[in-house]
Motif scaffolding. Sequence first.
Motif, PDB file in Angstrom:
ATOM      1  N   VAL A  91      22.598  21.674 -64.371  1.00 36.32           N
ATOM      2  CA  VAL A  91      23.306  22.498 -63.375  1.00 36.32           C
ATOM      3  C   VAL A  91      22.935  23.958 -63.616  1.00 36.32           C
ATOM      4  CG1 VAL A  91      25.524  23.042 -62.339  1.00 36.32           C
ATOM      5  CG2 VAL A  91      25.193  20.823 -63.441  1.00 36.32           C
ATOM      6  N   ARG A  92      22.231  24.542 -62.639  1.00 42.97           N
ATOM      7  CA  ARG A  92      21.777  25.931 -62.764  1.00 42.97           C
ATOM      8  C   ARG A  92      22.553  26.833 -61.813  1.00 42.97           C
ATOM      9  NH1 ARG A  92      15.364  25.721 -62.151  1.00 42.97           N
ATOM     10  NH2 ARG A  92      15.948  24.513 -60.321  1.00 42.97           N
ATOM     11  N   PRO A  93      22.989  27.984 -62.295  1.00 43.71           N
ATOM     12  CA  PRO A  93      23.660  28.924 -61.380  1.00 43.71           C
ATOM     13  C   PRO A  93      22.694  29.411 -60.313  1.00 43.71           C
ATOM     14  CG  PRO A  93      23.250  29.939 -63.524  1.00 43.71           C
ATOM     15  CD  PRO A  93      22.901  28.505 -63.669  1.00 43.71           C
ATOM     16  N   CYS A  94      23.201  29.559 -59.101  1.00 44.00           N
ATOM     17  CA  CYS A  94      22.371  29.937 -57.957  1.00 44.00           C
ATOM     18  C   CYS A  94      22.667  31.383 -57.568  1.00 44.00           C
ATOM     19  CB  CYS A  94      22.686  29.001 -56.792  1.00 44.00           C
ATOM     20  SG  CYS A  94      21.557  29.113 -55.421  1.00 44.00           S
ATOM     21  N   ASP A  95      21.642  32.117 -57.152  1.00 43.86           N
ATOM     22  CA  ASP A  95      21.833  33.502 -56.700  1.00 43.86           C
ATOM     23  C   ASP A  95      22.795  33.534 -55.519  1.00 43.86           C
ATOM     24  OD1 ASP A  95      20.012  34.282 -58.602  1.00 43.86           O
ATOM     25  OD2 ASP A  95      18.297  34.256 -57.218  1.00 43.86           O
ATOM     26  N   GLY A  96      23.798  34.398 -55.598  1.00 41.17           N
ATOM     27  CA  GLY A  96      24.776  34.498 -54.525  1.00 41.17           C
ATOM     28  C   GLY A  96      25.906  33.499 -54.637  1.00 41.17           C
ATOM     29  N   GLY A  97      26.008  32.799 -55.784  1.00 43.71           N
ATOM     30  CA  GLY A  97      27.086  31.837 -55.987  1.00 43.71           C
ATOM     31  C   GLY A  97      26.625  30.412 -55.761  1.00 43.71           C
ATOM     32  N   GLY A  98      27.376  29.491 -56.312  1.00 42.48           N
ATOM     33  CA  GLY A  98      27.032  28.080 -56.188  1.00 42.48           C
ATOM     34  C   GLY A  98      26.099  27.623 -57.302  1.00 42.48           C
ATOM     35  N   SER A  99      25.603  26.400 -57.171  1.00 47.71           N
ATOM     36  CA  SER A  99      24.793  25.791 -58.224  1.00 47.71           C
ATOM     37  C   SER A  99      23.696  24.932 -57.619  1.00 47.71           C
ATOM     38  CB  SER A  99      25.657  24.900 -59.133  1.00 47.71           C
ATOM     39  OG  SER A  99      26.768  25.590 -59.641  1.00 47.71           O
ATOM     40  N   ILE A 100      22.593  24.835 -58.363  1.00 47.74           N
ATOM     41  CA  ILE A 100      21.549  23.859 -58.071  1.00 47.74           C
ATOM     42  C   ILE A 100      21.722  22.730 -59.080  1.00 47.74           C
ATOM     43  CG2 ILE A 100      19.074  23.404 -57.993  1.00 47.74           C
ATOM     44  CD1 ILE A 100      18.652  26.326 -57.261  1.00 47.74           C
ATOM     45  N   VAL A 101      21.914  21.514 -58.582  1.00 50.00           N
ATOM     46  CA  VAL A 101      22.263  20.378 -59.444  1.00 50.00           C
ATOM     47  C   VAL A 101      21.123  19.361 -59.450  1.00 50.00           C
ATOM     48  CG1 VAL A 101      23.961  18.571 -59.912  1.00 50.00           C
ATOM     49  CG2 VAL A 101      24.687  20.705 -58.828  1.00 50.00           C
ATOM     50  N   HIS A 102      20.701  18.957 -60.653  1.00 51.24           N
ATOM     51  CA  HIS A 102      19.737  17.872 -60.827  1.00 51.24           C
ATOM     52  C   HIS A 102      20.468  16.718 -61.522  1.00 51.24           C
ATOM     53  CE1 HIS A 102      15.994  20.283 -60.041  1.00 51.24           C
ATOM     54  NE2 HIS A 102      16.847  21.254 -60.320  1.00 51.24           N
ATOM     55  N   ILE A 103      20.377  15.523 -60.962  1.00 46.64           N
ATOM     56  CA  ILE A 103      21.030  14.339 -61.536  1.00 46.64           C
ATOM     57  C   ILE A 103      19.971  13.274 -61.791  1.00 46.64           C
ATOM     58  CG2 ILE A 103      22.758  12.535 -61.186  1.00 46.64           C
ATOM     59  CD1 ILE A 103      24.190  14.407 -59.248  1.00 46.64           C
ATOM     60  N   VAL A 104      19.961  12.703 -63.002  1.00 49.15           N
ATOM     61  CA  VAL A 104      19.052  11.605 -63.335  1.00 49.15           C
ATOM     62  C   VAL A 104      19.876  10.459 -63.909  1.00 49.15           C
ATOM     63  CG1 VAL A 104      17.153  10.832 -64.811  1.00 49.15           C
ATOM     64  CG2 VAL A 104      17.070  13.100 -63.769  1.00 49.15           C
ATOM     65  N   ASP A 105      19.707   9.266 -63.348  1.00 49.97           N
ATOM     66  CA  ASP A 105      20.316   8.045 -63.881  1.00 49.97           C
ATOM     67  C   ASP A 105      19.196   7.076 -64.217  1.00 49.97           C
ATOM     68  OD1 ASP A 105      23.161   8.668 -63.561  1.00 49.97           O
ATOM     69  OD2 ASP A 105      22.761   8.574 -61.407  1.00 49.97           O
ATOM     70  N   HIS A 106      19.116   6.674 -65.495  1.00 54.17           N
ATOM     71  CA  HIS A 106      18.054   5.768 -65.948  1.00 54.17           C
ATOM     72  C   HIS A 106      18.705   4.668 -66.798  1.00 54.17           C
ATOM     73  CE1 HIS A 106      13.730   5.343 -67.775  1.00 54.17           C
ATOM     74  NE2 HIS A 106      14.146   4.257 -67.159  1.00 54.17           N
ATOM     75  N   LEU A 107      18.727   3.446 -66.280  1.00 55.83           N
ATOM     76  CA  LEU A 107      19.494   2.364 -66.888  1.00 55.83           C
ATOM     77  C   LEU A 107      18.630   1.121 -67.087  1.00 55.83           C
ATOM     78  CD1 LEU A 107      22.611   2.684 -64.550  1.00 55.83           C
ATOM     79  CD2 LEU A 107      22.357   3.702 -66.813  1.00 55.83           C
ATOM     80  N   GLU A 108      18.994   0.345 -68.098  1.00 59.88           N
ATOM     81  CA  GLU A 108      18.400  -0.969 -68.333  1.00 59.88           C
ATOM     82  C   GLU A 108      19.545  -1.962 -68.432  1.00 59.88           C
ATOM     83  OE1 GLU A 108      16.772  -3.911 -68.359  1.00 59.88           O
ATOM     84  OE2 GLU A 108      15.039  -2.672 -68.898  1.00 59.88           O
ATOM     85  N   PHE A 109      19.701  -2.808 -67.396  1.00 61.74           N
ATOM     86  CA  PHE A 109      20.850  -3.701 -67.310  1.00 61.74           C
ATOM     87  C   PHE A 109      20.650  -5.035 -68.030  1.00 61.74           C
ATOM     88  CE2 PHE A 109      21.824  -1.055 -63.507  1.00 61.74           C
ATOM     89  CZ  PHE A 109      23.108  -0.686 -63.860  1.00 61.74           C
ATOM     90  N   GLU A 110      19.529  -5.178 -68.738  1.00 58.26           N
ATOM     91  CA  GLU A 110      19.247  -6.437 -69.446  1.00 58.26           C
ATOM     92  C   GLU A 110      19.336  -7.609 -68.464  1.00 58.26           C
ATOM     93  OE1 GLU A 110      18.144  -6.251 -72.381  1.00 58.26           O
ATOM     94  OE2 GLU A 110      18.722  -4.226 -72.907  1.00 58.26           O
ATOM     95  N   ALA A 111      18.527  -7.531 -67.408  1.00 59.96           N
ATOM     96  CA  ALA A 111      18.612  -8.509 -66.319  1.00 59.96           C
ATOM     97  C   ALA A 111      17.845  -9.793 -66.602  1.00 59.96           C
ATOM     98  CB  ALA A 111      18.091  -7.886 -65.021  1.00 59.96           C
ATOM     99  N   TRP A 112      17.238  -9.897 -67.774  1.00 58.74           N
ATOM    100  CA  TRP A 112      16.415 -11.078 -68.060  1.00 58.74           C
ATOM    101  C   TRP A 112      17.232 -12.370 -68.089  1.00 58.74           C
ATOM    102  CZ3 TRP A 112      17.908 -13.540 -72.568  1.00 58.74           C
ATOM    103  CH2 TRP A 112      18.666 -12.784 -73.446  1.00 58.74           C
TER     104      TRP A 112
END
Length: 382
Positions: free
Chosen positions: A241-262
């Motif tokens: 989450v990075r502060p944005c010029d003039g207020g607000g935020s730039i948000v990066h979200i990463v979800d990386h999962l291994e559900f053991e689906a074997w």
Amino acid sequence: RDKLRKESSRLESVNRKVSAMNKLLMEENERLQKQVSQLVHENAQVRQQLQNTSMANDASCESNVTTPQNPIRDASNPSGLLSIAEETLTEFLSKATGTAIEWVQMPGMKPGPDSVGIVAISHGCRGVAARACGLVNLEPTKVVEILKDRPSWFRDCRSLEVFTVLPGANGGTIELVYTQLYAPTTLVPARDFWTLRYTTIVEDGSLVVCERSLSGSGGGPSAASAQQFVRAEMLPSGYLVRPCDGGGSIVHIVDHLEFEAWNIPEVLRPLYESSRVVAQKMTTAALRHIRQIAQETSGEVVYALGRQPAVLRTFSQRLSRGFNDAISGFNDDGWSIMAGDGIEDVVVACNSTKKIRNVSNGVNAFEALGGTICAKASMLLQ
């Protein structure tokens, strides 16, 4: 003059939003150019290897690829938690803003000022992964506070419990977290995670929350309460989450999962092996949730008849949680199996701790049984 002043203020706000989105798209373009050059280089290397490799080596390489890997780190030594946290931070940032994963744009999700954000899914990596980035009119600390409260926005999250909190670098914190997810069907056990979560501030002032699984299946609560779960793995994931010029935020979200689906029936594996499912149910859900709260806070969205959005959200979460509770039927919620011809048929369960107020002549139809009866079954539609 008053109209002109309001219009000028509105245009300034739009201009700030467009400028921030332009900056985000330029960063995404730069990342894609790096990814292209890296792929070209890797392609040349692969061609060279194919020319010099025998059939036996090909077979051994294939077996290495298909063998389930399990690089979960050991956290039995508390002094090693900080090094694991720093390593998690580096790996997460390489996914969020770098080329550690080959990201492809999710079909039907075109970036723009009015879109939820830039959404991408993984291609050819271990497990399933999704990434989203967008603009949110909230301060970074507020965004992080909302995102860390996963049960409030992720409908499939049954519970999240923080077991240990330790101080980290730059005034950050290291937490040991146990998370339980609901099962999407009655045919497969639910999943749980035992993770390290690291919250810190990086050099450019951005807030980072990154998380990864720790080794050992015994982490978390007692084995009795977790016996209905299968331990899944969270590879380095999180929020930048990075502060944005003039207020607000730039948000990066990463979800990386291994559900053991074997060990999951083949017809149900798409639920656990699809990055699009993770993107829709988890990654974009988080971004939409914080955008909705930002719009409500700023007054962009006004609800008619005095409706309160927080109350509506709480009510919808209760509905969703009640349905998921019945699907999963956990013992520690009071559910017990009464009848059934096997997991693939209709199962009848009873819960003596839940009461239902019902219907005919004001009489509770289940009063004599002292609780709730649930008949449930899952059917897969092609």
